[in-house]
Design an enzyme around this catalytic site. Structure first.
Site, PDB file in Angstrom:
ATOM      1  N   THR A 106       0.772  -1.131   0.029  1.00  0.00           N
ATOM      2  CA  THR A 106      -0.100  -0.117  -0.273  1.00  0.00           C
ATOM      3  C   THR A 106       1.215   0.906   0.448  1.00  0.00           C
ATOM      4  O   THR A 106       2.271   1.117   0.449  1.00  0.00           O
ATOM      5  CB  THR A 106      -1.237   0.143   1.159  1.00  0.00           C
ATOM      6  OG1 THR A 106      -1.525   1.329   1.164  1.00  0.00           O
ATOM      7  CG2 THR A 106      -0.133   0.170   2.337  1.00  0.00           C
TER       8      THR A 106
ATOM      9  N   ASP B 268      -8.359  -3.626  -0.836  1.00  0.00           N
ATOM     10  CA  ASP B 268      -8.695  -3.054  -1.136  1.00  0.00           C
ATOM     11  C   ASP B 268     -10.061  -2.228  -0.530  1.00  0.00           C
ATOM     12  O   ASP B 268     -11.005  -3.466   0.222  1.00  0.00           O
ATOM     13  CB  ASP B 268      -9.047  -2.947  -2.716  1.00  0.00           C
ATOM     14  CG  ASP B 268      -9.217  -1.646  -3.693  1.00  0.00           C
ATOM     15  OD1 ASP B 268      -8.585  -0.740  -3.613  1.00  0.00           O
ATOM     16  OD2 ASP B 268      -9.983  -2.035  -4.899  1.00  0.00           O
ATOM     17  N   THR B 269     -10.035  -0.932   0.067  1.00  0.00           N
ATOM     18  CA  THR B 269     -10.961  -0.960   0.389  1.00  0.00           C
ATOM     19  C   THR B 269     -12.339   0.045  -0.315  1.00  0.00           C
ATOM     20  O   THR B 269     -11.853   0.543  -1.246  1.00  0.00           O
ATOM     21  CB  THR B 269     -11.067  -0.341   1.476  1.00  0.00           C
ATOM     22  OG1 THR B 269     -10.418  -1.181   2.508  1.00  0.00           O
ATOM     23  CG2 THR B 269     -12.285   0.133   2.590  1.00  0.00           C
TER      24      THR B 269
ATOM     25  N   ASP C  95     -13.985   9.009   6.652  1.00  0.00           N
ATOM     26  CA  ASP C  95     -14.189   8.728   8.321  1.00  0.00           C
ATOM     27  C   ASP C  95     -15.137  10.054   8.723  1.00  0.00           C
ATOM     28  O   ASP C  95     -15.437  10.319   9.970  1.00  0.00           O
ATOM     29  CB  ASP C  95     -12.476   9.002   8.831  1.00  0.00           C
ATOM     30  CG  ASP C  95     -12.338   7.406   8.772  1.00  0.00           C
ATOM     31  OD1 ASP C  95     -12.607   7.194   8.594  1.00  0.00           O
ATOM     32  OD2 ASP C  95     -11.118   7.260   9.243  1.00  0.00           O
TER      33      ASP C  95
HETATM   34  P1  ITT Z   1      -3.706   1.653  -1.696  1.00  0.00           P
HETATM   35  O1  ITT Z   1      -4.264   1.353  -3.013  1.00  0.00           O
HETATM   36  O2  ITT Z   1      -2.384   2.233  -1.651  1.00  0.00           O
HETATM   37  O3  ITT Z   1      -3.953   0.412  -0.497  1.00  0.00           O
HETATM   38  P2  ITT Z   1      -5.072   3.893  -1.364  1.00  0.00           P
HETATM   39  O4  ITT Z   1      -5.514   5.122  -0.243  1.00  0.00           O
HETATM   40  O5  ITT Z   1      -5.999   4.307  -2.575  1.00  0.00           O
HETATM   41  O6  ITT Z   1      -4.158   3.131  -0.638  1.00  0.00           O
HETATM   42  P3  ITT Z   1      -8.558   2.150  -1.728  1.00  0.00           P
HETATM   43  O7  ITT Z   1      -7.773   1.618  -3.503  1.00  0.00           O
HETATM   44  O8  ITT Z   1      -8.483   0.927  -0.883  1.00  0.00           O
HETATM   45  O9  ITT Z   1      -6.737   2.822  -0.737  1.00  0.00           O
HETATM   46  O10 ITT Z   1      -8.667   3.764  -1.383  1.00  0.00           O
HETATM   47  C1  ITT Z   1      -9.892   3.633  -0.936  1.00  0.00           C
HETATM   48  C2  ITT Z   1     -10.502   4.968  -0.431  1.00  0.00           C
HETATM   49  O11 ITT Z   1     -11.542   4.890   0.293  1.00  0.00           O
HETATM   50  C3  ITT Z   1      -9.326   5.842   0.061  1.00  0.00           C
HETATM   51  O12 ITT Z   1      -8.559   6.344  -0.534  1.00  0.00           O
HETATM   52  C4  ITT Z   1     -10.569   6.783   1.002  1.00  0.00           C
HETATM   53  O13 ITT Z   1     -11.060   8.170   0.431  1.00  0.00           O
HETATM   54  C5  ITT Z   1     -11.553   5.853   1.638  1.00  0.00           C
HETATM   55  N1  ITT Z   1     -10.980   4.686   2.443  1.00  0.00           N
HETATM   56  C6  ITT Z   1     -10.530   3.829   2.784  1.00  0.00           C
HETATM   57  N2  ITT Z   1     -10.928   2.967   3.930  1.00  0.00           N
HETATM   58  C7  ITT Z   1     -11.620   4.101   4.640  1.00  0.00           C
HETATM   59  C8  ITT Z   1     -11.331   3.721   6.089  1.00  0.00           C
HETATM   60  O14 ITT Z   1     -11.012   3.282   6.865  1.00  0.00           O
HETATM   61  N3  ITT Z   1     -12.111   5.649   6.573  1.00  0.00           N
HETATM   62  C9  ITT Z   1     -12.295   6.208   6.170  1.00  0.00           C
HETATM   63  N4  ITT Z   1     -12.362   6.524   4.571  1.00  0.00           N
HETATM   64  C10 ITT Z   1     -11.210   4.958   3.538  1.00  0.00           C
END
Ligand code: ITT
Length: 193
Positions: A8, A69-70, A152
């Site tokens: 990440t 991925d979230t 958040d």
């Molecule tokens: P990596 O791919 O490098 O791991 P990223 O920030 O691009 O990092 P994601 O593709 O999973 O990660 O992005 C999902 C987005 O969703 C992230 O940029 C946040 O805006 C949001 N997100 C993810 N987890 C979150 C959380 O625990 N609380 C709030 N927003 C979150």
């Protein structure tokens, strides 16, 4: 102690997961591994993007690796922003612009229910294992709090009376999607140890 590379570029994720794993594993960040790439997320599911991230980094390091991925899935928006959560308001990946767009798109909608969903992809000796964590909650009308990251400030998990951005990391982890997915990974690694 088992060493895992965490694929990440999001330091907030690293901090949260280090707190959960609490020294059980040696987690190496991409920065610590000397890898400076923008990991591709070209797919239309969280699962496929998680696999992509762990596979790309495994290809570079040949070390055991996990990624996640979230997405924030909002019922009234038919699951959006979902897999597009990071870039909802554009390629700038701007947290505030994403929140503003979400609140505008939810204006006038009765149903504010949403969930965060995390998919973790673990590659051990090149074989993949997948874990999921879900946190249900709702999107409030105006943002509150300054902690955390991403969405958040507008998300209150079910059973809480404040947003993730008003919680300490320990409090967030009692509800968090990421914590649930990583706990499954920890249980799995303990089982096979
Ligand atoms: P990596 O791919 O490098 O791991 P990223 O920030 O691009 O990092 P994601 O593709 O999973 O990660 O992005 C999902 C987005 O969703 C992230 O940029 C946040 O805006 C949001 N997100 C993810 N987890 C979150 C959380 O625990 N609380 C709030 N927003 C979150």
């Amino acid at each position: 102690m088992k060493t895992l590379v965490f694929a990440t570029n999001n330091q907030n994720k690293v901090n949260e997961i280090r707190k959960v794993t609490n020294g059980l594993f040696n987690i190496i960040t991409l920065q610590e591994a000397g890898i400076d790439i923008d990991i591709p997320e070209p797919h239309d599911t969280l699962e496929a993007n998680a696999t992509e991230k762990s596979t790309v980094i495994y290809g570079l390091t040949k070390q055991d690796v996990f990624s996640e991925d979230t997405g924030l899935e909002v019922i009234a928006l038919k699951g959006e922003p979902g897999v597009k959560s990071a870039r909802y308001a554009g390629e700038g990946r701007d947290f505030q612009a994403n929140i503003d767009k979400l609140l505008v798109n939810l204006e006038g909608k009765e149903n504010r229910q949403a969930q965060f969903r995390t998919v973790v992809s673990l590659l051990l000796d090149g074989k993949e294992y997948v874990f999921e964590g879900i946190c249900k909650g709702s999107i409030i009308q105006e943002q509150k709090g300054f902690k955390g990251f991403g969405y958040d400030p507008v998300f209150i998990p079910d059973g809480a009376d404040k947003t993730f951005a008003e919680m300490t990391m320990d409090e967030k982890n009692t509800f968090s999607h990421r914590k649930k997915a990583i706990s499954k990974l920890i249980d799995f690694l303990n089982e096979i140890a």
